[in-house]
Design an enzyme around this catalytic site. Structure first.
Site, mmCIF file in Angstrom:
data_model
loop_
_atom_site.group_PDB
_atom_site.id
_atom_site.type_symbol
_atom_site.label_atom_id
_atom_site.label_comp_id
_atom_site.label_asym_id
_atom_site.label_seq_id
_atom_site.Cartn_x
_atom_site.Cartn_y
_atom_site.Cartn_z
ATOM 1 N N HIS A 1 36.420 -14.966 -35.057
ATOM 2 C CA HIS A 1 36.814 -15.360 -33.695
ATOM 3 C C HIS A 1 35.842 -16.389 -33.118
ATOM 4 C CE1 HIS A 1 39.202 -15.033 -30.147
ATOM 5 N NE2 HIS A 1 38.301 -14.405 -29.410
ATOM 6 N N HIS B 1 40.835 -5.963 -26.791
ATOM 7 C CA HIS B 1 39.415 -6.284 -26.926
ATOM 8 C C HIS B 1 38.619 -4.985 -26.916
ATOM 9 C CE1 HIS B 1 41.251 -9.908 -25.159
ATOM 10 N NE2 HIS B 1 40.272 -10.610 -25.708
ATOM 11 N N HIS C 1 32.805 -18.653 -28.805
ATOM 12 C CA HIS C 1 34.039 -18.566 -28.018
ATOM 13 C C HIS C 1 34.357 -19.802 -27.168
ATOM 14 C CE1 HIS C 1 37.192 -16.469 -25.603
ATOM 15 N NE2 HIS C 1 37.275 -15.708 -26.698
ATOM 16 N N ASP D 1 39.741 -8.337 -30.500
ATOM 17 C CA ASP D 1 38.985 -9.583 -30.412
ATOM 18 C C ASP D 1 37.610 -9.383 -29.793
ATOM 19 O OD1 ASP D 1 41.202 -10.870 -31.364
ATOM 20 O OD2 ASP D 1 41.345 -12.305 -29.719
#
Length: 264
Positions: A126, A220, A130, A75
Site C-alpha cells: 500500500h 482499515h 501513502h 489497508d
C-alpha cells in the site's frame, strides 16, 4: 485458426468498458483507466488453462464460479489492533488480504507482518508513505512501491504481487510502473468509510449493505472501530452464504497480471 472471437475477447468487450465507467464514477478525481473484474479474470484464466493456485492461499482451493465469494481486505496497517484481528480471522478460518503501509507500520511491526504471512493471508503493498500516486513524479511512484516490496521480502521471504494505490487513484503511469515492479493493482467494491467513524455498528452496517458476490471489501485495521466490527461482519456474511477468499483466490483460475487494475 477459427474466426470466432475468443472467450477473453468476449469477456473484455462486455465487462471491461462497464468496469471503466464504474471506476470513473466511484473514485473522485481518479483518471479513467480500464479495470478487470474478477469474473473476467476467471474467464481469462480458464481459457488460458491456468491453474491459478494462490500462493499461501489460506482457505485452499475455492471455485468462485460456483461459490458465493467475497474478499475481505485491510489497508494501511499493520497496527496495534492487527494481532487481535488475526486472532478473529484464525478463529473463524477466514483468509484476508492485507495491503501494508511501510512508514511507521511495516517497519514498526515486523513480527505482525510475519504472522500475517505465516497464517496464510495475502501480504500486499500500500506504498511507503501513502501519497496520491497520480500527483507525484515517476521516480517517487517507483520508490513508494519498491521500498515496501523490499521491506516485506526481508521479513517474509516473498515480494508482494498486489498493490492498492492510496485513495484508489491510479492512471497509465502508475500502471506502467506497477507492471515494471510485478504488481497488479486492486481496488474495491464496498467500503465502510471507517476512517470517518469509530462506530463499530455503523461500520458493520455499511459493509453488509454493500456486500455482494465477487465483492472486495475495504477496511482499515488501524482505526478504533474497525477490528471490533469484524466478528459481526464475518458472522452475518457467513449466514448469507458467502465464502471468504483472498484476492488471488477470487481471481482464480486467473492470476494477478502486473499492471492490470482489478475491481468488481
Amino acid at each position: 485458426m477459427s474466426g470466432k472471437p475468443s472467450l477473453r475477447a468476449i469477456a473484455r468487450a462486455v465487462l471491461v468498458p462497464l468496469a471503466a465507467v464504474s471506476l470513473t464514477l466511484g473514485l473522485t478525481g481518479c483518471s479513467s483507466v480500464d479495470t478487470v473484474s474478477p469474473e473476467t479474470a476467471r474467464a481469462e484464466g480458464a481459457e488460458a488453462g491456468s491453474l491459478g493456485k494462490a500462493r499461501r492461499g489460506g482457505s485452499g482451493a475455492v471455485d468462485c464460479e460456483k461459490a458465493k465469494c467475497i474478499a475481505l481486505t485491510f489497508d494501511a496497517g499493520p497496527g496495534p489492533a492487527t494481532p487481535r484481528l488475526l486472532d478473529t480471522l484464525k478463529k473463524e478460518r477466514v483468509p484476508a488480504t492485507f495491503f501494508l503501509l511501510g512508514k511507521r507500520h511495516i517497519e514498526r511491526y515486523p513480527d505482525t507482518v510475519r504472522r500475517i504471512a505465516d497464517e496464510g493471508h495475502e501480504v500486499a503493498n500500500h506504498t511507503w508513505s501513502h501519497p496520491r500516486l497520480t500527483d507525484v513524479s515517476d521516480d517517487r511512484i517507483r520508490e513508494e512501491l519498491d521500498r515496501p516490496q523490499r521491506a516485506i521480502e526481508k521479513i517474509t521471504g516473498h515480494r508482494p504481487r498486489l498493490m492498492r494505490p492510496p485513495q484508489g487513484r491510479t492512471d497509465e503511469t502508475v500502471s506502467k510502473i506497477s507492471k515494471e515492479l510485478g504488481l497488479a493493482q486492486v481496488l474495491w467494491s464496498v467500503t465502510a468509510k471507517d476512517y470517518e467513524t469509530n462506530d463499530s455498528a455503523l461500520i458493520e452496517q455499511r459493509t453488509l449493505e454493500g456486500a455482494d458476490r465477487d465483492g472486495i471489501i475495504l477496511l482499515h485495521d488501524i482505526y478504533p472501530g474497525t477490528v471490533p466490527a469484524v466478528p459481526g461482519i464475518i458472522e452475518q456474511l457467513k449466514k448469507q452464504g458467502f465464502t471468504f477468499v483472498t484476492v488471488p483466490q477470487l481471481l482464480a483460475p486467473g492470476v494477478p497480471v502486473p499492471g492490470e487494475v482489478y475491481r468488481p
